[in-house]
Design a protein around this motif. Sequence first.
Motif, PDB file in Angstrom:
ATOM      1  N   CYS A   1       6.403  10.138  29.598  1.00 55.43           N
ATOM      2  CA  CYS A   1       5.097   9.661  29.085  1.00 55.43           C
ATOM      3  C   CYS A   1       5.170   8.198  28.708  1.00 55.43           C
ATOM      4  O   CYS A   1       4.254   7.417  28.963  1.00 55.43           O
TER       5      CYS A   1
ATOM      6  N   LEU B   1       4.466   5.790  31.328  1.00 62.56           N
ATOM      7  CA  LEU B   1       3.102   5.753  31.890  1.00 62.56           C
ATOM      8  C   LEU B   1       2.209   4.745  31.190  1.00 62.56           C
ATOM      9  O   LEU B   1       1.078   4.526  31.594  1.00 62.56           O
TER      10      LEU B   1
ATOM     11  N   CYS C   1      -2.944   6.066  28.184  1.00 59.34           N
ATOM     12  CA  CYS C   1      -4.021   6.638  29.023  1.00 59.34           C
ATOM     13  C   CYS C   1      -5.336   6.418  28.283  1.00 59.34           C
ATOM     14  O   CYS C   1      -5.392   6.514  27.060  1.00 59.34           O
TER      15      CYS C   1
ATOM     16  N   LYS D   1      -9.642   9.759  30.995  1.00 60.44           N
ATOM     17  CA  LYS D   1      -8.752   9.710  32.161  1.00 60.44           C
ATOM     18  C   LYS D   1      -7.618  10.709  32.001  1.00 60.44           C
ATOM     19  O   LYS D   1      -7.489  11.375  30.965  1.00 60.44           O
TER      20      LYS D   1
ATOM     21  N   LYS E   1      -3.314  11.667  33.319  1.00 58.70           N
ATOM     22  CA  LYS E   1      -2.074  11.302  34.006  1.00 58.70           C
ATOM     23  C   LYS E   1      -1.179  12.531  34.039  1.00 58.70           C
ATOM     24  O   LYS E   1      -1.299  13.410  33.182  1.00 58.70           O
TER      25      LYS E   1
ATOM     26  N   THR F   1       2.700  14.492  34.459  1.00 57.15           N
ATOM     27  CA  THR F   1       4.160  14.402  34.362  1.00 57.15           C
ATOM     28  C   THR F   1       4.754  15.756  34.723  1.00 57.15           C
ATOM     29  O   THR F   1       4.041  16.758  34.863  1.00 57.15           O
TER      30      THR F   1
ATOM     31  N   LEU G   1      -6.332  15.437  39.717  1.00 54.94           N
ATOM     32  CA  LEU G   1      -4.870  15.277  39.803  1.00 54.94           C
ATOM     33  C   LEU G   1      -4.227  16.558  40.317  1.00 54.94           C
ATOM     34  O   LEU G   1      -3.282  16.540  41.109  1.00 54.94           O
TER      35      LEU G   1
ATOM     36  N   ASP H   1       4.748   9.854  40.203  1.00 53.91           N
ATOM     37  CA  ASP H   1       3.974   9.887  38.959  1.00 53.91           C
ATOM     38  C   ASP H   1       2.589   9.400  39.266  1.00 53.91           C
ATOM     39  O   ASP H   1       2.401   8.232  39.571  1.00 53.91           O
TER      40      ASP H   1
ATOM     41  N   GLY I   1      -0.647   8.002  38.336  1.00 50.33           N
ATOM     42  CA  GLY I   1      -1.379   7.401  37.217  1.00 50.33           C
ATOM     43  C   GLY I   1      -2.765   7.077  37.723  1.00 50.33           C
ATOM     44  O   GLY I   1      -3.466   6.261  37.168  1.00 50.33           O
TER      45      GLY I   1
ATOM     46  N   ASP J   1      -6.291   6.324  38.430  1.00 51.30           N
ATOM     47  CA  ASP J   1      -7.342   6.264  37.404  1.00 51.30           C
ATOM     48  C   ASP J   1      -8.703   6.486  38.009  1.00 51.30           C
ATOM     49  O   ASP J   1      -8.939   6.149  39.143  1.00 51.30           O
TER      50      ASP J   1
END
Length: 415
Positions: A111, A114, A117, A121, A123, A125, A165, A321, A323, A325
């Motif tokens: 985390c 990253l 966030c 949004k 993200k 892991t 995601l 990973d 990310g 957005d």
Amino acid sequence: MSKKKKDWKTEKERLLRLDREDRRKDYRRQDYIPLDKIPTWREENKSNEKEDGKEQTGGGGLSEKVSLYKGDITVLEVDAIVNAANSSLLGGGGVDGCIHKAAGSCLYDECYSLNGCETGKAKITCGYDLPARYVIHTVGPIARGHVGTSETDDLTSCYQNSLRLLKEHGLSTVAFPCISTGIYGFPNEPAAEIALNTVKSWIEENPDKITRVIFCVFLETDFNIYKKKMSVIFQDNDMEVTEEQLKGDNTPPDSKPKEESEESSSRGKEEAGDEEEDDNDAAGNEDVEMESQNPEEMTGSPDPNQEKENDENENQDKDEDAGADNDKAEAKGVDDEKEKGEDKDKALPEEEPPAVKTEEDDKAESTVEMEDVSEVNDTGTSNGDEMKDHVESSEDPDSNLTDSIQSKDTDEKKE
Ligand SMILES: NC(=O)c1ccc[n+]([C@H]2O[C@H](COP(=O)([O-])OP(=O)(O)OC[C@H]3O[C@@H](n4cnc5c(N)ncnc54)[C@H](O)[C@@H]3O)[C@@H](O)[C@H]2O)c1
């Protein structure tokens, strides 16, 4: 001799290569709940129908892709669980604290990489020591009892971006907590409307991409709200909603006598249809009194060390990973007090920082004591089947790290 600290990248690569049987040996907790122990919403109603001696005809569809589960999200063996995080992504309390504690210190390390966030949004892991292979971290709006357009849009985005995601990573089973309804103060009822309607729309647009969405509630309040709303929003083709159901009592529709009028059952369907058309008005813009958040007693009995094979296909592992957005949050140009204070792009210091208490958490002031999840028993399914669920406080050094994070989060919420 202290345990050697694992490198999160190596650990992630190793874990995502393992098949389910081998991964199970790594779970920090062995009282995990496999997917096939969690009935679909349709199965829940079918079993109630059978009890009442009624035949189930036709139906299915959406209600086979969702479940209502009451208990600790960290024991669910699904592709991904969603974390109601804060903008630092460095842990805190509530469900965030439970997930970090159950996943171990590699989750914190990933985390940290990253760089936070933004609200709305998401993200992703690795899940590390969790039964879930991944954790999708999303940051809900700080509503503090007020539901306006920006809070509604942000919470909708949390569900949409989490599902995006999931799809991008080829995953198909996910569990959501009641995002923002704890310390962030989003009223339970409108939050449930947004969650259910956003997920329903997404499944309708991606029917072949999802096997199961589990609404994981923790409080009795949320359990009753979701049960009532799911009977309307995820009703089977052959399940009729009665007058009382529409007025909001909590008895599932199929335990009502079937002789309701044609008109009331069609009204039930119209209402569900309307909700589909007006998804974004789900919560409306009224100020709603926030319901009590006091955790309530729960009882149940787990089915530990379940060996039965899941019928779910092993999904393709992707280990980048994400990310990625969603620009919606920037595009909406919402000028909120909560946005000003948010340290969205604050670069985190090089060395691993001590536990972070973000400005957001300051804002979401709370006298709410962090939920004691050290020993919680839960009812696991919506038909009242008892599934006891221990949330054990882990004694190993990893938990000290999370504990120190959590200890910084006390007394966040003002009355
Ligand atoms: N609740 C607290 O005392 C507390 C304290 C500090 C930080 N936080 C967290 O709160 C902020 C986010 O607020 P939020 O309202 O979105 O989240 P939240 O305060 O965690 O509440 C979200 C929902 O999750 C429920 N929940 C709690 N534990 C579990 C569990 N083990 N399994 C499933 N559900 C659970 C909780 O009852 C609530 O309905 C973040 O800063 C995060 O770190 C919470």
